[in-house]
Design a protein around this motif. Structure first.
Motif, PDB file in Angstrom:
ATOM      1  N   ALA A   1       0.826  -1.204   0.000  1.00 39.48           N
ATOM      2  CA  ALA A   1       0.000   0.000   0.000  1.00 39.48           C
ATOM      3  C   ALA A   1       0.861   1.254   0.000  1.00 39.48           C
ATOM      4  CB  ALA A   1      -0.927   0.002   1.217  1.00 39.48           C
ATOM      5  N   GLY A   2       2.090   1.143   0.499  1.00 36.78           N
ATOM      6  CA  GLY A   2       2.975   2.293   0.521  1.00 36.78           C
ATOM      7  C   GLY A   2       2.835   3.162   1.749  1.00 36.78           C
ATOM      8  N   ASP A   3       1.838   2.916   2.564  1.00 36.84           N
ATOM      9  CA  ASP A   3       1.601   3.724   3.755  1.00 36.84           C
ATOM     10  C   ASP A   3       0.946   2.844   4.821  1.00 36.84           C
ATOM     11  OD1 ASP A   3       1.163   5.772   5.558  1.00 36.84           O
ATOM     12  OD2 ASP A   3      -0.464   6.697   4.419  1.00 36.84           O
ATOM     13  N   PRO A   4       1.479   2.820   6.041  1.00 38.90           N
ATOM     14  CA  PRO A   4       0.883   1.972   7.083  1.00 38.90           C
ATOM     15  C   PRO A   4      -0.550   2.375   7.451  1.00 38.90           C
ATOM     16  CG  PRO A   4       2.968   2.923   7.845  1.00 38.90           C
ATOM     17  CD  PRO A   4       2.712   3.435   6.476  1.00 38.90           C
ATOM     18  N   VAL A   5      -0.848   3.659   7.331  1.00 41.58           N
ATOM     19  CA  VAL A   5      -2.208   4.112   7.658  1.00 41.58           C
ATOM     20  C   VAL A   5      -3.200   3.585   6.620  1.00 41.58           C
ATOM     21  CG1 VAL A   5      -3.694   6.131   7.971  1.00 41.58           C
ATOM     22  CG2 VAL A   5      -1.362   6.150   8.869  1.00 41.58           C
ATOM     23  N   VAL A   6      -2.828   3.607   5.364  1.00 41.95           N
ATOM     24  CA  VAL A   6      -3.688   3.059   4.305  1.00 41.95           C
ATOM     25  C   VAL A   6      -3.852   1.559   4.499  1.00 41.95           C
ATOM     26  CG1 VAL A   6      -3.901   2.686   1.820  1.00 41.95           C
ATOM     27  CG2 VAL A   6      -3.107   4.886   2.684  1.00 41.95           C
ATOM     28  N   ALA A   7      -2.763   0.890   4.857  1.00 45.63           N
ATOM     29  CA  ALA A   7      -2.840  -0.550   5.109  1.00 45.63           C
ATOM     30  C   ALA A   7      -3.776  -0.855   6.274  1.00 45.63           C
ATOM     31  CB  ALA A   7      -1.445  -1.099   5.395  1.00 45.63           C
ATOM     32  N   SER A   8      -3.723  -0.042   7.323  1.00 44.97           N
ATOM     33  CA  SER A   8      -4.633  -0.224   8.455  1.00 44.97           C
ATOM     34  C   SER A   8      -6.078  -0.021   8.039  1.00 44.97           C
ATOM     35  CB  SER A   8      -4.291   0.754   9.578  1.00 44.97           C
ATOM     36  OG  SER A   8      -3.010   0.510  10.058  1.00 44.97           O
ATOM     37  N   MET A   9      -6.303   0.985   7.207  1.00 48.76           N
ATOM     38  CA  MET A   9      -7.665   1.245   6.729  1.00 48.76           C
ATOM     39  C   MET A   9      -8.187   0.077   5.897  1.00 48.76           C
ATOM     40  SD  MET A   9      -9.095   4.541   4.627  1.00 48.76           S
ATOM     41  CE  MET A   9      -8.311   4.074   3.107  1.00 48.76           C
ATOM     42  N   ILE A  10      -7.338  -0.470   5.041  1.00 47.61           N
ATOM     43  CA  ILE A  10      -7.738  -1.627   4.234  1.00 47.61           C
ATOM     44  C   ILE A  10      -8.044  -2.820   5.134  1.00 47.61           C
ATOM     45  CG2 ILE A  10      -6.920  -3.310   2.542  1.00 47.61           C
ATOM     46  CD1 ILE A  10      -5.301  -0.992   1.272  1.00 47.61           C
ATOM     47  N   SER A  11      -7.177  -3.056   6.114  1.00 47.77           N
ATOM     48  CA  SER A  11      -7.356  -4.185   7.023  1.00 47.77           C
ATOM     49  C   SER A  11      -8.667  -4.067   7.806  1.00 47.77           C
ATOM     50  CB  SER A  11      -6.166  -4.259   7.978  1.00 47.77           C
ATOM     51  OG  SER A  11      -6.313  -5.318   8.878  1.00 47.77           O
ATOM     52  N   PHE A  12      -8.921  -2.878   8.360  1.00 41.99           N
ATOM     53  CA  PHE A  12     -10.157  -2.676   9.119  1.00 41.99           C
ATOM     54  C   PHE A  12     -11.389  -2.762   8.218  1.00 41.99           C
ATOM     55  CE2 PHE A  12      -7.396  -0.572  12.324  1.00 41.99           C
ATOM     56  CZ  PHE A  12      -7.708  -1.412  13.376  1.00 41.99           C
ATOM     57  N   ALA A  13     -11.296  -2.246   6.993  1.00 41.41           N
ATOM     58  CA  ALA A  13     -12.436  -2.299   6.072  1.00 41.41           C
ATOM     59  C   ALA A  13     -12.778  -3.743   5.708  1.00 41.41           C
ATOM     60  CB  ALA A  13     -12.134  -1.496   4.808  1.00 41.41           C
ATOM     61  N   VAL A  14     -11.755  -4.547   5.426  1.00 50.03           N
ATOM     62  CA  VAL A  14     -12.010  -5.953   5.088  1.00 50.03           C
ATOM     63  C   VAL A  14     -12.610  -6.681   6.288  1.00 50.03           C
ATOM     64  CG1 VAL A  14     -10.890  -8.135   4.491  1.00 50.03           C
ATOM     65  CG2 VAL A  14     -10.287  -6.054   3.271  1.00 50.03           C
ATOM     66  N   GLY A  15     -12.059  -6.449   7.479  1.00 50.58           N
ATOM     67  CA  GLY A  15     -12.603  -7.076   8.676  1.00 50.58           C
ATOM     68  C   GLY A  15     -14.044  -6.671   8.936  1.00 50.58           C
ATOM     69  N   THR A  16     -14.341  -5.401   8.737  1.00 48.00           N
ATOM     70  CA  THR A  16     -15.707  -4.913   8.927  1.00 48.00           C
ATOM     71  C   THR A  16     -16.665  -5.553   7.933  1.00 48.00           C
ATOM     72  OG1 THR A  16     -14.870  -2.819   9.773  1.00 48.00           O
ATOM     73  CG2 THR A  16     -17.148  -2.843   8.995  1.00 48.00           C
TER      74      THR A  16
END
Length: 81
Positions: free
Chosen positions: A33-48
């Motif tokens: 993703a190039g950015d840990p914050v974007v990766a966190s957002m993707i991870s939380f979105a998939v989990g949600t």
């Protein structure tokens, strides 16, 4: 040994394996993703989305076997899991 005990042991082992894999998977996601914050957002979105799908399937009414066997007239009788 009880089958429930074996199932519990298997569930605990699977949870431990899953938790140990989460950090490396998140690290790879952050690199791509190039950015840990974007990766966190993707991870939380998939989990949600996964949790919403689980909740949605559990809330839907499922017809009982009796109503399915008797035909369309009795399909108004639903049960919840």
């Amino acid at each position: 040994m009880s089958p429930y005990l074996l199932l519990t042991i298997a569930a605990v082992a699977a949870a431990g394996i899953t938790l140990s894999l989460q950090s490396p998977i998140n690290a790879v996601l952050a690199r791509h993703a190039g950015d840990p914050v974007v990766a966190s957002m993707i991870s939380f979105a998939v989990g949600t989305l996964v949790l919403l799908a689980i909740v949605a399937t559990r809330l839907l009414a499922v017809p009982s076997r009796k109503s399915l066997a008797s035909g369309p007239a009795d399909l108004v009788e639903f049960r919840r899991n």
